[in-house]
Scaffold this active site. Structure first.
Site, short mmCIF file in Angstrom:
data_model
loop_
_atom_site.label_atom_id
_atom_site.label_comp_id
_atom_site.label_asym_id
_atom_site.label_seq_id
_atom_site.Cartn_x
_atom_site.Cartn_y
_atom_site.Cartn_z
N HIS A 110 0.86 -1.16 0.09
CA HIS A 110 0.07 0.14 0.02
C HIS A 110 1.11 1.27 -0.01
O HIS A 110 2.01 1.23 0.62
CB HIS A 110 -0.99 0.12 1.31
N ASN A 131 -2.04 7.61 5.43
CA ASN A 131 -2.59 6.81 4.51
C ASN A 131 -3.64 7.50 3.85
O ASN A 131 -4.45 8.02 4.22
CB ASN A 131 -3.38 5.59 5.57
#
Length: 410
Positions: A110, A131
């Site tokens: 990710h 994130n």
């Protein structure tokens, strides 16, 4: 130039789209990006570094955090000060690991971004990570709600730390290097940085070139007979860095070698070539703009080189060398592989760069073209007439027609 006709299935956008049904800027931007590269299919497969470079024009370096240099925190701090974009990731070894959540809250495979650094009064080095999902965060020390913040309430207030599911979190530099495996730094050129302070800007130079089969495509050092024919570039480093915290004295610079237009070549079955570069210290006896010959490379070792040859669009690396004059030799791994390339050099201080290229002159007198006789002119007309009869209206000969012609003549 793009229009607003976007690919859909059953009335819904196929590729990039917003959660809002009336918001289309991202899909239009993606279409422009696809058109630039030839097709939507050409966008399949890529990396954070490639995207960051295409949208900023910067130079990206990839750092393996398992082999992080001792001064990495200083490098990250200087990079943020220069306006660099930074990303990090926990790399995967199989497709099944993509977006898998670890016990510490991080997601594998990710893309995270780094938004800040800070050193607390007690000496703890912190890294602020985000994130892009806006949720799912690190749950270790210095995370949201961690007891670590209770020991430094004034620091928590100074950093304006807020606990909430916003995707942004703090972690110690040690945990950052231990948990993440890859750091990507996209260094921006002076045109992309808003800060007018020259000391925080990179000094950049760009050179374009081409590897041509049988001419300038010599391959890597494994091929000493042809390595010297590769394009050569001169780099003169004059001023040392102003960095009191760095024990190593020298001139810092980033070298980037990028192969051009390879995504466009996908449709022709041409993938990425394996590319790299080497740097050689030039002696005072070498005349300006004189290209180095085979003997030089046989008896002189490189003082620096790309960590490895890689089949990515770009191979870039950070170096620190003493002041002096150097020669950069970019190459493909195998000889006789053709491609256009761009060599970019980002230096901390002003440096002189240029291509090593000697002036060539033709000394053999050129013989005049022979004047055709009347018989030769008549033969040309006959051949032209015959060609027109054989090719027909389309003016072309296909494989079957060519076979018939050869059979009748032979």
């Amino acid at each position: 130039m793009v229009d607003d006709l976007l690919p859909t299935v059953r009335g819904k956008l196929v590729y990039l789209h917003s959660a809002q049904n009336n918001e289309f800027w991202s899909a239009l931007l993606e279409k422009a990006y696809a058109k630039l590269n030839g097709s939507y299919e050409a966008l399949k497969g890529g990396s954070t570094t490639e995207a960051m470079e295409d949208f900023t024009g910067g130079v990206t370096e990839v750092i393996d955090l398992k082999e992080a240099p001792n001064n990495l925190y200083s490098v990250m701090h200087k990079s943020l000060k220069k306006g660099a974009l930074m990303g990090c990731a926990v790399e995967t070894t199989s497709k099944s690991q993509r977006e898998a959540k670890l016990s510490n809250g991080l997601l594998m495979g990710h893309a995270y971004s780094i938004t800040g650094l800070d050193i607390l009064r007690n000496g703890v080095k912190l890294v602020r990570v985000r994130n892009p999902w806006g949720q799912v965060e690190w749950n270790g020390a210095w995370s949201d709600g961690s007891s670590s913040w209770n020991r430094v309430p004034d620091e928590k207030q100074r950093l304006d730390v807020e606990f909430g599911e916003d995707g942004e979190f703090w972690m110690s530099y040690e945990d950052f290097c231990r948990c993440f495996t890859k750091l990507e730094i996209c260094n921006l050129g002076p045109d992309a940085v808003e800060d007018d302070d020259v000391s925080t800007q990179w000094i950049t130079s760009l050179h374009e070139g081409r590897w041509t089969r049988g001419c300038t495509a010599g391959g890597c050092r494994n091929f000493p007979d042809t390595f010297w024919v590769n394009p050569q570039f001169r780099l003169i480093l004059e001023e040392e860095d102003d960095d009191p915290d760095d024990d190593v004295v020298g001139c810092s610079f980033i070298l980037s070698l990028m192969q051009k237009n390879r995504r466009k070549q996908k449709v022709k079955g041409q993938g990425l070539l394996t590319i790299g570069f080497a740097l050689y210290k030039l002696k005072e006896s070498v005349a300006p703009n004189q290209t180095l010959k085979k003997d030089f490379f046989l008896y002189n070792q490189s003082v620096a080189r790309s960590k490895n040859f890689i089949n990515l669009r770009e191979n870039s690396q950070r170096f620190k060398l003493p002041p002096g004059e150097y020669c950069i030799v970019p190459s493909t791994f195998q000889p006789n592989e053709e491609a256009d390339f761009v060599l970019r050099i980002y230096t901390e201080k002003r440096a002189e760069t240029g291509e090593l290229d000697e002036e060539t002159k033709q000394t053999v007198p050129v013989a005049p073209e022979p004047v055709p006789t009347d018989d030769e002119n008549e033969n040309d007309k006959k051949f032209k007439k015959l060609f027109d009869q054989l090719t027909g209206e389309d003016g072309e000969i296909d494989a079957f027609e060519l076979r018939d012609i050869i059979n009748s003549v032979m």
